[in-house]
Design a protein around this motif. Structure first.
Motif, PDB file in Angstrom:
ATOM      1  N   PRO A   7      43.877 -22.280 -17.219  1.00 50.31           N
ATOM      2  CA  PRO A   7      42.854 -21.253 -17.125  1.00 50.31           C
ATOM      3  C   PRO A   7      42.221 -20.905 -18.469  1.00 50.31           C
ATOM      4  CG  PRO A   7      44.975 -20.459 -16.274  1.00 50.31           C
ATOM      5  CD  PRO A   7      45.197 -21.789 -16.876  1.00 50.31           C
ATOM      6  N   ALA A  12      42.141 -15.273 -15.483  1.00 50.95           N
ATOM      7  CA  ALA A  12      42.695 -16.480 -14.876  1.00 50.95           C
ATOM      8  C   ALA A  12      44.174 -16.611 -15.194  1.00 50.95           C
ATOM      9  CB  ALA A  12      41.933 -17.708 -15.361  1.00 50.95           C
ATOM     10  N   ASP A  50      39.990 -22.508  -6.897  1.00 54.98           N
ATOM     11  CA  ASP A  50      40.085 -23.165  -8.191  1.00 54.98           C
ATOM     12  C   ASP A  50      38.775 -23.912  -8.380  1.00 54.98           C
ATOM     13  OD1 ASP A  50      42.664 -22.486  -9.069  1.00 54.98           O
ATOM     14  OD2 ASP A  50      43.571 -24.058  -7.852  1.00 54.98           O
ATOM     15  N   THR A  72      38.502 -18.782 -12.692  1.00 56.57           N
ATOM     16  CA  THR A  72      39.464 -19.662 -12.027  1.00 56.57           C
ATOM     17  C   THR A  72      39.196 -21.139 -12.340  1.00 56.57           C
ATOM     18  OG1 THR A  72      38.165 -19.743  -9.984  1.00 56.57           O
ATOM     19  CG2 THR A  72      39.860 -18.016 -10.160  1.00 56.57           C
TER      20      THR A  72
END
Length: 146
Positions: A7, A12, A50, A72
């Motif tokens: 991340p 994140a 994601d 993300t």
């Protein structure tokens, strides 16, 4: 080839889990600073996905700062795309591309250094190559998850 894994932000990291949905952006990314906020707000965030990004390394300075918009972001894969070289090196079942390249129209694109009738506008092969890159990133991430 430039490749990195997230991340990327504090948000994140605090949500560092792997999600069950993946979104992949592939292609020319030059307008990412302009469209990135909408992509994040209306696609990535509602899906809690994601994000994977694949594209050519061209004009990197024009858009790389926009990566911070995506909390993300799982992986970025950037390279000097040469789809023709990839096809030549692939062998096996990929050899049919030479026959397919003779079909007229603008669906193909992305071939470099071929006969004049094969060098034409279009994005078909670039899109297929981008999809291949996305699948590799997602499969790699899934394999690490187990």
């Amino acid at each position: 080839r430039l490749s990195g894994a997230g991340p990327r932000t504090a948000e994140a990291r605090s949500h560092g889990r792997m999600r069950s949905t993946a979104v992949c952006l592939a292609g020319l990314l030059r307008l990412l600073p302009e469209v990135g906020p909408s992509i994040q707000a209306f696609l990535v965030a509602p899906l809690d996905a994601d994000l994977f990004i694949s594209g050519p390394v061209d004009d990197l300075s024009a858009w790389v700062s926009a990566l911070a918009l995506f909390p993300t972001l799982a992986q970025v894969r950037l390279e000097r795309e040469n789809v023709t070289q990839f096809l030549r090196n692939a062998g096996g079942s990929s050899l049919g591309w030479r026959l397919a390249a003779r079909v007229k129209g603008n669906w193909l694109g992305c071939l470099e250094g071929e006969e004049a009738d094969m060098r034409r506008r279009g994005s078909g092969l670039c899109q297929m190559y981008g999809h291949k890159q996305c699948m590799e990133m997602v499969e790699d991430r899934e394999a690490k998850r187990g």
